[in-house]
Design a protein around this motif. Structure first.
Motif, PDB file in Angstrom:
ATOM      1  N   TYR A  19       0.992  12.741 -17.304  1.00 26.66           N
ATOM      2  CA  TYR A  19       1.502  12.165 -16.056  1.00 26.66           C
ATOM      3  C   TYR A  19       1.998  10.739 -16.277  1.00 26.66           C
ATOM      4  CZ  TYR A  19       0.690   9.320 -11.860  1.00 26.66           C
ATOM      5  OH  TYR A  19       0.783   8.392 -10.870  1.00 26.66           O
ATOM      6  N   ALA A  23       5.728   9.021 -15.666  1.00 28.94           N
ATOM      7  CA  ALA A  23       5.903   7.831 -14.828  1.00 28.94           C
ATOM      8  C   ALA A  23       6.599   6.715 -15.602  1.00 28.94           C
ATOM      9  CB  ALA A  23       4.547   7.354 -14.301  1.00 28.94           C
ATOM     10  N   PHE A  70      11.842  11.275 -11.346  1.00 32.70           N
ATOM     11  CA  PHE A  70      11.119  10.884 -10.138  1.00 32.70           C
ATOM     12  C   PHE A  70      10.434  12.095  -9.498  1.00 32.70           C
ATOM     13  CE2 PHE A  70      11.128  10.531  -5.474  1.00 32.70           C
ATOM     14  CZ  PHE A  70      10.242   9.478  -5.316  1.00 32.70           C
ATOM     15  N   TYR A  71      11.172  13.194  -9.400  1.00 37.52           N
ATOM     16  CA  TYR A  71      10.600  14.408  -8.809  1.00 37.52           C
ATOM     17  C   TYR A  71       9.423  14.926  -9.643  1.00 37.52           C
ATOM     18  CZ  TYR A  71      10.052  19.298  -7.492  1.00 37.52           C
ATOM     19  OH  TYR A  71       9.521  20.506  -7.114  1.00 37.52           O
ATOM     20  N   GLN A  73       7.472  13.329 -11.890  1.00 34.78           N
ATOM     21  CA  GLN A  73       6.284  12.472 -11.880  1.00 34.78           C
ATOM     22  C   GLN A  73       5.621  12.450 -10.503  1.00 34.78           C
ATOM     23  OE1 GLN A  73       5.679   9.155 -10.532  1.00 34.78           O
ATOM     24  NE2 GLN A  73       7.560   9.313  -9.277  1.00 34.78           N
ATOM     25  N   SER A  74       6.402  12.569  -9.422  1.00 33.65           N
ATOM     26  CA  SER A  74       5.813  12.631  -8.082  1.00 33.65           C
ATOM     27  C   SER A  74       4.968  13.889  -7.927  1.00 33.65           C
ATOM     28  CB  SER A  74       6.906  12.604  -7.011  1.00 33.65           C
ATOM     29  OG  SER A  74       7.620  11.403  -7.040  1.00 33.65           O
ATOM     30  N   SER A  77       1.867  13.463  -9.968  1.00 34.38           N
ATOM     31  CA  SER A  77       0.928  12.492  -9.384  1.00 34.38           C
ATOM     32  C   SER A  77       0.097  13.129  -8.276  1.00 34.38           C
ATOM     33  CB  SER A  77       1.699  11.280  -8.862  1.00 34.38           C
ATOM     34  OG  SER A  77       2.421  11.600  -7.686  1.00 34.38           O
ATOM     35  N   ALA A 128      -2.289   8.951  -6.890  1.00 38.50           N
ATOM     36  CA  ALA A 128      -0.972   9.324  -6.372  1.00 38.50           C
ATOM     37  C   ALA A 128      -0.214   8.135  -5.812  1.00 38.50           C
ATOM     38  CB  ALA A 128      -1.131  10.396  -5.291  1.00 38.50           C
ATOM     39  N   HIS A 129      -0.921   7.198  -5.187  1.00 38.36           N
ATOM     40  CA  HIS A 129      -0.253   6.135  -4.440  1.00 38.36           C
ATOM     41  C   HIS A 129      -0.280   4.771  -5.124  1.00 38.36           C
ATOM     42  CE1 HIS A 129       0.031   8.994  -1.208  1.00 38.36           C
ATOM     43  NE2 HIS A 129      -1.274   9.123  -1.147  1.00 38.36           N
ATOM     44  N   THR A 132       1.454   5.450  -9.789  1.00 40.95           N
ATOM     45  CA  THR A 132       2.898   5.663  -9.891  1.00 40.95           C
ATOM     46  C   THR A 132       3.694   4.369  -9.669  1.00 40.95           C
ATOM     47  OG1 THR A 132       2.797   7.999  -9.299  1.00 40.95           O
ATOM     48  CG2 THR A 132       4.870   6.867  -8.892  1.00 40.95           C
ATOM     49  N   THR A 136       5.650   2.548 -12.817  1.00 41.39           N
ATOM     50  CA  THR A 136       7.111   2.539 -12.728  1.00 41.39           C
ATOM     51  C   THR A 136       7.658   1.132 -12.488  1.00 41.39           C
ATOM     52  OG1 THR A 136       6.968   3.101 -10.361  1.00 41.39           O
ATOM     53  CG2 THR A 136       7.218   4.911 -11.921  1.00 41.39           C
TER      54      THR A 136
END
Length: 581
Positions: A19, A23, A70-71, A73-74, A77, A128-129, A132, A136
């Protein structure tokens, strides 16, 4: 924080590494897309549409790649967050069952409940919040700084200095908030403990007319939590203000240096405009990193608390467990012991006692003499400081925990019943027992009359902790468990001094039934129990064995036991005298 994540995830850390790679790749792609805007803007200002078009063709695949990463890694996450929460609950649960039972003090249980509920949720969602944007923004900022250094090293130097300044101020503000949050966690744990205390001890509060009054310990805990909460709020506001001012100062410095370079002819005006746009994009992630600093530190603090539990040494297990050689035999061989934090005060000192198979031993002595501690050492709630405790002819440290527990039934003062049916609370003693065995154990322990009066009989739920039953009735259920388990050794804290005659009679009959086929150790309070014992162990105030013998032998020798007997005998003759004028 990331190091803490990798530690608490254990063997599953590879998921986090994958992950993080995605990122980081997204961060690089995001930074490159920002840098590519500079030559495009410069060529557009110069009117060179062909060159701008070529750079645009380079930008398009970078943007497409950025969108894909982006998709990915999101998605990873979010999966990582759910996986982390699930893994933490399992790891905490698996580790807690390996800790010594003596570790579970009231304070630690309150902290564990706070961590298991709030801490794991916060740490999981942080994956998750927080991770990332941190990864990044950090990678994209570094990429942009490198790009600015390549475009113009002078503006790049200002950007590097600005990044360091923003990072330092962000670290300062986040430390302020994290320190306040650490105190906030402690205040929350204290409130939890006091709320549970207030709820559980309502009978005592009401008995003394305190149910409608303020409960000072809980009030003090709530006031302390409110005070700490205000500190967290004010420090958060101060940190946000510091970060905002620092961002504006750094951005202004880049503009001033760039304008000076343009005015003095060192760079083109078109390049200055492009660099200013890039600087605006550069300061945003740096500012966000600073704002996330406090949340990062709070998440790190939660991770540290979880790690502290996971790092707590489990009860040592033997590499080659031994088998019990003499079921029912208990030997306490010159044992010395003191609780953690009380090393200067020995609870037990050179205690040497042997409980023969099939015998009944009564422990007597003043409060604090170590009676309950002896039962806890036999059950290996703790390990001895010196000497040895042997169960079934084997040192308890050389027994597999399951083997040790198979040898023991524990009936202590603090009886806990699960919020389940009466039937299932007894079945815990031996889940594979037949219905006839359960009914027989219940009858011997005096549970059958309880069943007859309950509205749903055996299927009546007893409430959390057995709140639907009286103290004596809970004790009967606990004894029924011990009878059903039919273990070779029974550790019994009689606790009949506060029972009514009916419950006391059932408990006494159960002790006799247990003594018929098991080795019984009783912390004795009733004279009838003491007299019925095959041997009586008398402890003194210093946790030493004062004397051992039968009732007649000890009375014949006089001393501490005779004093105990005389005091108890005198107490049995007390009665309430009527008032006379």
């Amino acid at each position: 924080m990331i190091k803490g994540y990798l530690m608490i995830l254990g063997s599953e850390r590879s998921r986090m590494i994958v992950y993080l790679i995605w990122a980081a790749v997204f961060g690089v792609a995001q930074g490159l897309s920002m840098i590519l805007l500079v030559p495009i803007a410069r060529d557009l200002f110069d009117g060179d549409l062909t060159a701008a078009g070529r750079w645009l063709l380079v930008l398009l695949p970078v943007v497409a790649f950025c969108a894909v990463t982006f998709y990915v890694q999101s998605l990873k996450s979010m999966r990582m967050a759910v996986f982390t929460m699930r893994t933490l609950h399992h790891r905490l649960g698996d580790h807690l069952v390996t800790l010594p039972l003596g570790w579970f003090s009231r304070e630690k249980v309150g902290s564990v409940s706070q961590i298991a509920v709030k801490g794991t949720m916060f740490v999981g969602s942080a994956g998750a919040h927080l991770i990332t944007p941190v990864v990044t923004n950090l990678i994209s900022s570094i990429t942009v700084v490198v790009g600015v250094l390549i475009i113009d090293w002078r503006i790049g130097i200002v950007a590097v200095i600005g990044a360091v300044v923003l990072w330092g101020i962000g670290g300062l503000s986040s430390r302020m908030i994290a320190e306040a949050e650490a105190r906030n966690h402690g205040a929350a744990v204290e409130v939890n403990n006091r709320v549970l205390e207030f709820a559980r001890h309502q009978p005592v509060l009401r008995a003394f007319g305190r149910a409608g009054d303020r409960y000072e310990p809980l009030d003090d805990a709530l006031i302390g939590q409110h005070r700490v909460g205000r500190q967290v709020m004010w420090r958060s506001v101060l940190g946000i203000m510091l970060n905002g001012v620092a961002v504006q100062v750094v951005f202004t410095a880049i503009i001033v240096v760039g304008a000076w370079l343009a005015v003095t002819g060192r760079i083109e005006a078109a390049l200055l405009v492009a660099v200013i746009g890039l600087a605006a994009r550069f300061t945003d992630p740096i500012a966000e990193l600073a704002l996330l600093g406090s949340s990062l530190r709070m998440a790190t603090a939660e991770i540290d608390r979880i790690a502290a539990i996971l790092d707590t040494d489990a009860m040592p297990q033997p590499d080659h467990p031994k088998a019990v050689t003499t079921p029912g035999l208990v030997e306490i061989d010159h044992v010395g012991f003191s609780y953690e934090g009380e090393a200067t005060r020995r609870v037990l000192a050179d205690v040497d006692v042997r409980l023969p198979t099939g015998s009944m031993t009564a422990l007597v002595g003043p409060s604090g003499s170590g009676k309950t501690t002896i039962t806890r050492l036999i059950a290996r709630f703790y390990d001895v400081d010196s000497g040895a405790v042997r169960v079934g002819g084997v040192d308890v440290r050389d027994l597999d925990p399951a083997t040790l527990m198979d040898q023991l039934s524990l009936v202590f003062q603090d009886v806990y019943l699960f919020d389940d049916t009466l039937w299932d609370n007894i079945r815990i003693g031996r889940p594979a027992a037949s219905d006839d065995d359960i009914r027989a154990a219940a009858a011997t322990a005096g549970v059958t009359p309880i069943v007859d009066r309950l509205p749903d009989g055996w299927r009546t739920r007893v409430g959390e902790g057995g709140s639907a039953l009286s103290g004596g009735e809970r004790q009967r259920v606990s004894i029924a468990r011990a009878l059903l388990k039919n273990a070779p050794i029974v550790l019994f804290d009689e606790a009949t001094s506060a029972l009514d005659p009916e419950n006391e009679a059932h408990v006494a009959a159960s002790i006799r039934a247990l003594a018929e086929h098991s080795t019984v150790l009783v912390i004795a309070h009733k004279l009838s129990t003491v007299v019925a014992a095959d041997q009586i162990v008398v402890l003194d105030d210093a946790g030493r064995v004062d004397d051992i013998g039968t009732h007649e032998e000890l009375l014949g020798r006089g001393g501490r036991y005779t004093d105990f007997w005389d005091q108890r005998s005198a107490a049995t003759g007390w009665r309430m005298a009527s008032a006379r004028n």
